[in-house]
Structures are given as C-alpha cells and as structure tokens.
Write a protein that holds these residues in place. Structure first.
Motif, PDB file in Angstrom:
ATOM      1  N   GLU B 210      29.767  56.082  37.162  1.00 20.07           N
ATOM      2  CA  GLU B 210      30.117  57.341  37.618  1.00 20.07           C
ATOM      3  C   GLU B 210      30.888  58.349  37.179  1.00 20.07           C
ATOM      4  N   GLY B 211      31.270  57.867  35.813  1.00 22.10           N
ATOM      5  CA  GLY B 211      32.271  58.636  35.084  1.00 22.10           C
ATOM      6  C   GLY B 211      33.422  58.709  35.542  1.00 22.10           C
ATOM      7  N   TYR B 212      34.010  58.012  36.262  1.00 17.90           N
ATOM      8  CA  TYR B 212      35.472  58.096  36.984  1.00 17.90           C
ATOM      9  C   TYR B 212      36.345  57.922  35.853  1.00 17.90           C
ATOM     10  N   ASP B 213      37.364  58.601  35.821  1.00 23.21           N
ATOM     11  CA  ASP B 213      38.467  58.813  34.790  1.00 23.21           C
ATOM     12  C   ASP B 213      38.998  57.457  34.895  1.00 23.21           C
ATOM     13  N   ARG B 214      38.960  56.750  33.457  1.00 20.95           N
ATOM     14  CA  ARG B 214      39.559  55.557  33.401  1.00 20.95           C
ATOM     15  C   ARG B 214      41.056  55.490  33.488  1.00 20.95           C
ATOM     16  N   GLU B 215      41.700  56.528  33.014  1.00 23.08           N
ATOM     17  CA  GLU B 215      43.238  56.692  33.475  1.00 23.08           C
ATOM     18  C   GLU B 215      43.619  56.539  35.057  1.00 23.08           C
ATOM     19  N   ILE B 216      42.446  57.470  35.517  1.00 24.75           N
ATOM     20  CA  ILE B 216      42.835  57.428  37.026  1.00 24.75           C
ATOM     21  C   ILE B 216      42.619  55.699  37.723  1.00 24.75           C
ATOM     22  N   ALA B 217      41.453  55.384  37.077  1.00 19.74           N
ATOM     23  CA  ALA B 217      41.103  53.902  37.811  1.00 19.74           C
ATOM     24  C   ALA B 217      42.185  53.069  37.288  1.00 19.74           C
ATOM     25  N   ALA B 218      42.760  53.242  36.047  1.00 19.40           N
ATOM     26  CA  ALA B 218      43.879  52.297  35.708  1.00 19.40           C
ATOM     27  C   ALA B 218      45.099  52.333  36.768  1.00 19.40           C
ATOM     28  N   ASN B 219      45.054  53.410  37.223  1.00 21.99           N
ATOM     29  CA  ASN B 219      46.312  53.838  38.150  1.00 21.99           C
ATOM     30  C   ASN B 219      45.930  53.611  39.612  1.00 21.99           C
ATOM     31  N   CYS B 220      44.764  52.996  39.828  1.00 22.13           N
ATOM     32  CA  CYS B 220      44.089  52.722  41.157  1.00 22.13           C
ATOM     33  C   CYS B 220      44.924  51.467  41.731  1.00 22.13           C
ATOM     34  N   LEU B 221      45.564  51.863  43.059  1.00 19.68           N
ATOM     35  CA  LEU B 221      45.989  50.563  43.641  1.00 19.68           C
ATOM     36  C   LEU B 221      44.878  49.827  44.305  1.00 19.68           C
ATOM     37  N   VAL B 222      44.921  48.476  44.008  1.00 19.99           N
ATOM     38  CA  VAL B 222      44.073  47.697  44.585  1.00 19.99           C
ATOM     39  C   VAL B 222      45.003  46.752  45.448  1.00 19.99           C
ATOM     40  N   THR B 223      44.364  46.608  46.947  1.00 17.86           N
ATOM     41  CA  THR B 223      44.955  45.829  47.967  1.00 17.86           C
ATOM     42  C   THR B 223      43.885  44.908  48.436  1.00 17.86           C
ATOM     43  N   ARG B 224      44.212  43.688  48.485  1.00 21.83           N
ATOM     44  CA  ARG B 224      43.350  42.880  49.151  1.00 21.83           C
ATOM     45  C   ARG B 224      43.753  42.651  50.449  1.00 21.83           C
ATOM     46  N   LEU B 225      43.006  43.033  51.467  1.00 20.85           N
ATOM     47  CA  LEU B 225      43.250  43.120  52.772  1.00 20.85           C
ATOM     48  C   LEU B 225      43.155  41.818  53.752  1.00 20.85           C
ATOM     49  N   GLY B 226      42.105  41.151  53.249  1.00 21.34           N
ATOM     50  CA  GLY B 226      41.832  39.919  53.821  1.00 21.34           C
ATOM     51  C   GLY B 226      40.898  38.911  53.043  1.00 21.34           C
ATOM     52  N   LEU B 227      40.995  37.494  53.627  1.00 23.45           N
ATOM     53  CA  LEU B 227      40.054  36.682  52.901  1.00 23.45           C
ATOM     54  C   LEU B 227      39.396  36.018  54.125  1.00 23.45           C
ATOM     55  N   TYR B 228      37.957  35.763  53.882  1.00 19.00           N
ATOM     56  CA  TYR B 228      37.180  34.871  55.162  1.00 19.00           C
ATOM     57  C   TYR B 228      36.313  34.105  54.593  1.00 19.00           C
ATOM     58  N   GLY B 229      35.867  33.172  55.682  1.00 23.28           N
ATOM     59  CA  GLY B 229      34.817  32.418  55.134  1.00 23.28           C
ATOM     60  C   GLY B 229      33.526  32.710  55.961  1.00 23.28           C
ATOM     61  N   GLY B 230      32.417  32.095  56.012  1.00 22.11           N
ATOM     62  CA  GLY B 230      31.088  32.291  56.627  1.00 22.11           C
ATOM     63  C   GLY B 230      30.501  33.313  55.708  1.00 22.11           C
ATOM     64  N   GLU B 231      29.497  33.820  56.661  1.00 27.94           N
ATOM     65  CA  GLU B 231      28.603  34.770  55.830  1.00 27.94           C
ATOM     66  C   GLU B 231      28.855  36.167  56.448  1.00 27.94           C
ATOM     67  N   TYR B 232      28.644  37.320  55.982  1.00 26.93           N
ATOM     68  CA  TYR B 232      28.626  38.782  56.577  1.00 26.93           C
ATOM     69  C   TYR B 232      27.457  38.719  57.428  1.00 26.93           C
ATOM     70  N   PRO B 233      27.453  39.237  58.623  1.00 26.76           N
ATOM     71  CA  PRO B 233      28.604  39.901  59.324  1.00 26.76           C
ATOM     72  C   PRO B 233      29.411  38.798  60.096  1.00 26.76           C
ATOM     73  N   GLU B 234      29.125  37.510  60.116  1.00 26.48           N
ATOM     74  CA  GLU B 234      29.593  36.400  60.889  1.00 26.48           C
ATOM     75  C   GLU B 234      30.911  36.142  60.113  1.00 26.48           C
ATOM     76  N   LEU B 235      32.058  36.754  60.015  1.00 28.12           N
ATOM     77  CA  LEU B 235      33.078  36.170  59.355  1.00 28.12           C
ATOM     78  C   LEU B 235      34.062  35.266  59.931  1.00 28.12           C
ATOM     79  N   LYS B 236      34.407  34.253  59.316  1.00 24.99           N
ATOM     80  CA  LYS B 236      35.120  33.099  59.901  1.00 24.99           C
ATOM     81  C   LYS B 236      36.526  33.193  59.472  1.00 24.99           C
ATOM     82  N   ASP B 237      37.526  33.130  60.460  1.00 22.21           N
ATOM     83  CA  ASP B 237      38.864  32.905  59.976  1.00 22.21           C
ATOM     84  C   ASP B 237      39.185  31.791  59.269  1.00 22.21           C
ATOM     85  N   ILE B 238      39.877  32.145  57.894  1.00 20.43           N
ATOM     86  CA  ILE B 238      40.216  30.957  57.130  1.00 20.43           C
ATOM     87  C   ILE B 238      41.094  29.849  58.007  1.00 20.43           C
TER      88      ILE B 238
END
Lengths: 627, 242
Positions: B210-238
């Motif tokens: 998508e040609g997204y700017d690499r410098e901006i991407a390098a500053n992107c804040l990545v947050t893991r919001l959650g982890l699940y088991g099962g298959e989407y959309p039937e998410l299972k609580d770990i």
C-alpha cells in the motif's frame, strides 16, 4: 520540564532498546520534585546526573553507582538519576536526530542538571566521558563552562591520577565517596539557593571539603619534556589532597534495595561488600595500596544486609565482594548464616577471589546448585622468584595442594591468571608459566589414578595480561615492556603451551596496554590528546575491537609526545603527576617496597605484621586497632 | 561430595507437584522494550520479592517454571497475555496478583486468572487467535485496502534461507462494528505454534503493497489486545482451555 523522547522507531532500530528506557524496579522516582519541575520548569532540589561511561549492562553491574545513588537520594534536597553511555548504534541515532543525552529516571537532558558526576573505574573509559559530555551538549573543558552549565565532577580509582583528564572536570573526589559526595551536593545546594552567582566561589567552597581536588586551582609546570610539578593558582587550595575513607563500615549507607534491571546485565546479581582494603600488599596491585587501611564489616551487619538484599531485590544470587574474600575473618560465620537463611529459596552465593583450600571447596560445593564451575588461580608470575618480587604470597606447593583437593573433589576446569612484563622478568620466568600449567595437567591424571576415577579431559586455561605500572604502587616508577618485548614473551609462551591439547592460552591485547600506561601515568598534556583522539572518532576504547591504537599514537605524536615519555622508568626523585595526591601510604614506604622487590624479599600481610605503610594516619582499620 | 555421589543425587530427584496460576498480564510503555526472556526474569524476581514459592525446574540449570502463551516481540504492548506460573504449594491466584503487583516494574501488571492443577495441554498449544490494535496516522483505510487483496506474498527468513509465503490466509478479519478513529485498526489474526501472523511482518506488507510510509510504520504502536483459543468466530477463553 525538558524531556528527551526517543521515538519508537529509533528505539527499535538499535540493539537492546531495553538499555535506554529505564523504568526498573528500585529506581527512585521523586514525585514532588518531578511535579515542581513540571509546573515551574525548575526545582529547588539539587539535581545530580550520575554518569557511567560505558554501556548500561556494565554500568548497572557497578556497585559504586548503586551505593552513591542511594547516598544522594537519601537526601531530601537532592535527586540523583542515572545516565549511561549510548552504544555506537544509539550514539549515531542521537547525533543524526539531535537527541540529547538524557537520564534514565525522568529522561531529562543532562545539561539541565546541577551536577554531572562520572565514576571512573578504568582509564580506557575516558573517551566515553567526552562522548557523554558531547551528546549532552556540555562544553568539554571546565574552563569553557559557565554558571549555567552543570558542575562536572568525578571519582573512582582513576581519580588518583586524574591529570590526563584534569581539564574536563570542575572537581575530583578522592577516595570513598559516601560522605564526600553528599557534602559536595550540600555545597552545590547552597550555591543553587543563592542563584548560582559565581562558579569560582563555588569551587573555593568545594575545595574546603576534605578529599576534593579542584584541578583549575593548580597549573602544571614543565621543563623541556618533563613534568616538574604543580603551581598553586589559588591561595586557599590545599597543597596536597588526602583521600577520604569511611571509618565505620557497619554504619555507612548500603543499598539493600538496589535497582534491579529489566534486561540481563553483565553481573546479574546482588552484591554484598565484605571489607575494604587488602592485607596482602601485592606490589603490582593498585587497589591493594589505594584502598588501605583494611576495614571489615561485621558478619552480623553483612548477614542482615544480605538477607534484606535477597528479599528486596528478588535476585537468586548474592555475590560476595572484596579484594580477597578468604581474608575476611568472619567468612564462615557469614556464609553459614546466609546459607541457612536462603534454605529453600533457590538462592545461591557467588564467591569470587577465594583462596582454594578445604574450607573453600566445601563452601563452593554447598553454595553451587549448578554444575561445578571452573576454579580460578592468580599466581600472576611463573616462578617463585618473580612471585617473591611482586610479593604474591602464594607458592607452587599451595597451588598444587589446593588443586589436589579440587581434582579429587570432581573439579577439572582450572583458570590461571598471569601477567607478562613484570619488573625483573626474564624468559625463564615466562617459561615458568608453561611449566606450571604442564605440572597442573599432570597432577590431574595423577590424582585420577590415586583416587580411582576415570579422568575426563581437564581444561586448563592460561591467561596473560600485560603489566602496566600504576600510580601508588611500589612499581610506579618502573618502565613498561615495549611492544616487541611483550610480543616476544607472548609468542614464546604460546609455543610452549601449544604442546598440550588440554591447555588453552588466551592473552590480552598488547596495544591497549601500551595506551593504558600513558593514561595511567600521564600528566595534563594528555587532555588535548584525548580530546583530539575522541574528535577523530575514538571512543569505547575499553572494547578491544573498537580500540584504535594507531590513531592514538598518531595523535600523541602530533602533540609532541611519545609512548616512551610515559612508559620509561621514572627517576625516583622526579615529580610525579600524582604527587599532590595523598592516599595515606607514603612514598618512602613504596620506595622501600621497591627495594625489597629487587632483593626478592616478601613483606608479610598487614594482619601478620604492620609494615608502617602510612595508612595508619587514618586512625582506623585493623592495623591501627591492633596497636 | 565426590563426583559419583553428586551425579547420583542428580538422577534421584523426585517429581514435584505443580500448582499452576494461570494469569492474565499486561506489559505497556517502556517495559515493552524488554525482551521475552527478560520478562520471565522480571516475573520471577517480583514473585520472589513477594515471598511466594515459585517452582524451579530440576537439573543443572534450574529455571523458574513459567510458560507464556505466545512470545511477545520487543516493542509490542500487550493488554491481554497469559502466563502459567507454577508454584511449589497452592497459592490462590488472587493472592498472587495482589502480592506480586507492587513488586513489578512500571508497565508490567498481573490480572487475576485461575488456579489449575497441572494442565494437560500446554498453554502455548491452546492459543490459536490473537487480537491486535495498530495505532498510526491514517492506518485504518490503508489496512482495509491491504486485506482486500487475495494474496499477500512476503519474503521472510526461515532457517537462514529467504522463503516467500502468502500471509493473507493468516489474517482473519477486522474487529466488527468498531468505532475507532482513522488512526486505529483492530483485527483478529491467527496466532500460535502452527499458524502465526507477526505484527511486524503484517506492517511490512502494508508498506510494500500500500506504499505506507516505512518511518511511520516503524513508529506504529502495536498492542496485543487478547489471545484466544478455538476457531473464529467461536472464540474460546484461554482460561477455560486446560
């Protein structure tokens, strides 16, 4: 409040970004002072930036930093934060992006502090001091700094001959810093309260504190190429500066709640300091003379502090620290107490600098929960003659007896430390190193036969460093070997040790030792050399792969100086660059010790017999108490 | 002790019962620049400060018995990761949380979890899906464009060799009905030991396609919001997957 905000992408672009973010458990956050800074942009408290001129992982392993950090932060009127040398990758990012050097706790630029303090543990870190000032936008030379700039001070073992760096520091603290640094902070507090009117007046006040040396109050004198002494420029400054010591180690502040880094550091454990000074008096060892007199902490104090540290820090290892742990009189009581207290905690003790005997082996067996680590011996020289010259109170029989016990007890890894180029050394002494290593190898198989175990492949490591004559030792006047001499000795030893596959030979870089002697015994003419070398791109000299010998020699010559001027034999009557510093031990004693070295006569340990070294002037310590 | 006795003592070590606390934790801000292994030491030391009996592995190099659900890259924040911490006696997970939290460095915090007996399946094996949030200028529309593609071929290093793979199948979907700003993109992706989409690889594809700017991407804040088991959309609580 100015804050240096390193962007996420910049942090992610460097190795180990955890070095640069702080936030460790135990780091001091003084909310009231931070709030004052945030609302008014300044604060009434004294702000001290404690700088360690090497990477975070090394600096955080340094006990002095943890001790002095606590001493300063125990004062309500002071806030001390930590600063480390950014590694080469981060250094580049900071220069390119214009980030200033900042503190770990509040991320403030170091030029916003009142005091910028360096601890100098080894000469090869000098260029990193300049790097830190440079990144901090603080003028290098004290004479170029104004009232608005921080006061730059230093301390540590290198402070005893600070002349090669004298131009860069406003004040130098000699000796043990716990009390002295607080006195300095309180004087700076008064200076700040009064509106920082005159830096010169501040320096006069600082010079009144015992143990504080103000380089600007003296001017170095030369005749031709020879240093001939200091001329005092300020009437009130003392003629000689006596180092400070702590008289009662049981009642001095000790960090029992140390900062625990979030990332792995070089020495990833808590530390307990047993005593200061050393009873041995090895003639090559600077620490053995500058740390006198011997003062122990009581086993009760240590046990209490050890238990507190283990609980507060969460470390699973407690290191016992001193110049020679076997000489601590309460060692058994202390280790018994700590081991009992740690029962079931999965905590261990690490015991460096132990002399190997039955007690030590037994202790090592008890404390180690992991595999048998290697045993380390430091005979320092290959023949008994040379060991007598350097007063290393250890004989071949002792080593063999210790090793017999160790081999029978299951150890098979031995490390042996030696120095090449000690005064009076001949090729015979060098060959003695190889002979000793071969004897140890044979001993292993002999013990295996006697005891009846199947021998493994013993691992014997011989390691040599190059001798560097240091100030305040009986060998302070000695010449250093030339590069050719060192290489010849090293090459010969390598050939001799090549015969056995069980013996590994490792050696320290010759060239860095040739530069180190210049930094160790140099005078103020070195200041410009070091600054020029830094400007040519030299820093992290303590890292062998970053050290640029040729650049240094070239720069030295450009200033009309040579290696020979600092590595030659000094005349016993000539002025020494560190002549105005008093460590208690007298020059007369050092001269006598040097003569005894030539006579191959040993001097007994302090505890056996006092040799009147002069350290009694402090009126404390074992030698004084026993009189 | 002679060598042989010592060796003997090593093999006769008995198996110890584990009392496992499965805890939810967060790691945010500066603490996120601490590596995954270092995070383990951080937890170990905090638990020791709290005076709770963490269990150590046996053998020559004892290690604290701790299992993380999914390794967490340096620089990535998490608000919903799991760790199984084994204790040598039964410790209520709420007690663990209350006692340990004051001893953790800034940015790391334990949330409640559950007490379990020795889990039959390892914590790592039950994780299948992760929910991430990417925060960077104008990232939402770019990401939306990116995932409309049928194929997202990227080259990555595997066992020292560069291999080309298609990461599009590893992306599941954008979080539905999400009223976040233009600068926030939240999504579900496959995670775990069999199929895993690393957020940095995903961001890299964004720059490439998508040609997204690499410098901006390098500053992107990545947050893991959650982890699940099962298959989407039937998410299972770990927590429930033992």
């Amino acid at each position: 409040m100015n804050i240096v905000n390193i962007s996420r992408s910049d942090l992610m672009s460097v190795e180990s970004p955890g070095r640069y973010v702080g936030g460790e458990y135990g780091a001091v956050i003084k909310e009231n002072i931070i709030q004052e800074l945030e609302t008014t942009g300044k604060c009434s408290a004294v702000r001290a930036a404690f700088c360690f001129p090497d990477v975070y992982e090394i600096g955080m392993s340094n006990l002095a930093m943890q001790i002095l950090y606590k001493c300063l932060n125990d004062q309500d009127y002071c806030y001390c934060e930590r600063v480390f040398s950014p590694w080469i990758d981060m250094d580049k990012v900071m220069r390119e992006k214009g980030y200033e050097l900042y503190s770990m706790e509040t991320k403030s630029p170091i030029k916003d502090f009142d005091i910028v303090a360096f601890t100098l543990g080894y000469e090869m870190c000098y260029t990193n001091v300049l790097q830190m000032l440079d990144l901090g936008n603080i003028p290098f030379r004290a004479s170029d700094r104004k009232e608005t700039d921080p006061i730059v001070i230093c301390g540590g073992p290198c402070a005893y001959n600070i002349e090669p760096m004298a131009d860069f520091f406003d004040a130098v603290l000699l000796g043990e810093g716990e009390e002295c640094i607080v006195e300095v902070a309180s004087v700076v507090k008064a200076y700040k309260d009064a509106g920082k009117k005159s830096k010169h007046d501040l320096l006069i006040e600082l010079a009144k504190i015992p143990g504080v040396y103000i380089p600007a109050f003296y001017e170095a004198q030369y005749e031709g190429n020879k240093y001939v002494g200091l001329k005092k420029l300020e009437e009130s400054a003392p003629d000689t500066i006596l180092k400070r010591i702590i008289t009662d180690l049981d009642n001095v502040s000790y960090p029992t709640n140390p900062i625990v880094p979030n990332i792995r550091i070089i020495h990833d454990r808590a530390y307990l300091e047993l005593f200061r000074g050393c009873i041995r008096g090895c003639r090559f060892c600077q620490a053995g003379f500058i740390c006198r007199p011997v003062r122990e902490k009581s086993p009760e104090t240590l046990c209490r502090q050890g238990i507190e540290i283990e609980r507060n820090s969460g470390y699973d290892e407690l290191g016992i620290l001193s110049l020679s742990s076997s000489d601590y009189t309460g060692l058994k009581e202390l280790t018994d107490g700590l081991l009992a207290a740690f029962e079931g905690h999965h905590s261990s003790l690490s015991l460096p600098s132990l002399r190997i005997d039955n007690f030590a082996l037994d202790l090592m067996e008890k404390v180690s929960q992991t595999r048998k680590s290697g045993l380390t011996f430091a005979p320092e020289a290959g023949t008994q003659r040379l060991r007598d010259v350097i007063n290393k109170g250890i004989c071949e029989e002792d080593i063999m007896k210790s090793l017999r016990l160790a081999f029978a007890g299951g150890w098979s890894t031995v490390k042996l430390y030696f120095m090449l180029g000690l005064p009076t050394e001949t090729m015979e002494d060098v060959e003695g190193i190889a002979n000793l290593a071969h004897k140890i190898e044979n001993l292993y198989y002999e013990v295996a036969r006697e005891v009846g175990f199947k021998p493994r492949k013993p691992e014997i490591t011989v390691s040599t460093s190059m001798y560097i004559p240091k100030p305040f030792t009986p060998f302070q006047w000695e010449k250093q070997c030339t590069k050719e001499e060192f290489l010849e000795k090293q090459g010969h030893l390598r050939d001799l040790l090549r015969k056995s596959r069980n013996i590994k030979y490792i050696w320290h870089d010759v060239e860095s030792s040739l530069w180190e002697v210049i930094l160790a015994r140099g005078d103020r003419r070195l200041c410009s050399v070091i600054l020029d070398g830094y400007k040519k791109g030299c820093f992290y000299d303590a890292w062998d792969d970053k050290f640029k010998f040729d650049v240094w020699m070239e720069t030295l010559n450009e200033h009309g100086l040579t290696w020979e001027m600092f590595a030659r034999e000094f005349d016993v009557d000539e002025a020494l660059p560190w002549g105005h510093i008093d460590v208690g031990v007298t020059t007369k004693f050092l001269k006598k010790e040097r003569e005894k070295a030539y006579e191959e006569t040993i001097t007994p340990p302090c505890r056996t017999k006092c040799s009147a070294c002069g350290a009694q002037c402090f009126k404390v310590g074992e030698c004084y108490a026993s009189k | 002790m002679l060598q042989n006795e010592r060796n003997l003592s090593m093999v006769t070590l008995k198996h110890q019962t584990e009392y496992v606390c499965r805890c939810l934790f967060e790691r945010v801000g500066d603490a996120s620049f601490v590596g995954h292994l270092d995070l383990m030491h951080t937890f170990d030391r905090a638990i020791r400060r709290a005076g709770l009996p963490i269990l150590y592995s046996q053998g020559y190099n004892p290690r604290p018995m701790m299992v993380f659900a999914l390794p967490l890259g340096v620089g990535i924040d998490t608000l919903g990761d799991y760790v199984d911490i084994s204790m040598s006696r039964e410790v209520d997970v709420n007690e663990l949380m209350e006692k340990v939290n004051p001893f953790l460095p800034k940015g790391v915090k334990l949330y409640g979890g559950i007490n379990i007996d020795e889990p039959k399946n390892s914590l790592m094996s039950v994780v299948t899906i992760a929910k991430y949030r990417f925060t960077a200028p104008e990232i939402k529309s770019k990401m939306r464009n990116l995932v409309t593609r049928d194929e997202l071929r990227v080259t990555k290093k595997s066992k020292g060799k560069l291999v080309e793979t298609d990461i599009r199948p590893l992306f599941i979907c954008e979080v539905p009905d999400n009223e976040t700003s233009e600068d926030v993109f939240e999504c579900f992706v496959y995670a775990g030991s069999s199929k895993n989409l690393r957020p940095d690889v995903f961001l890299n594809a964004l720059c490439e396609y998508e040609g997204y700017d690499r410098e901006i991407a390098a500053n992107c804040l990545v947050t893991r919001l959650g982890l699940y088991g099962g298959e989407y959309p039937e998410l299972k609580d770990i927590k429930g997957l033992l």
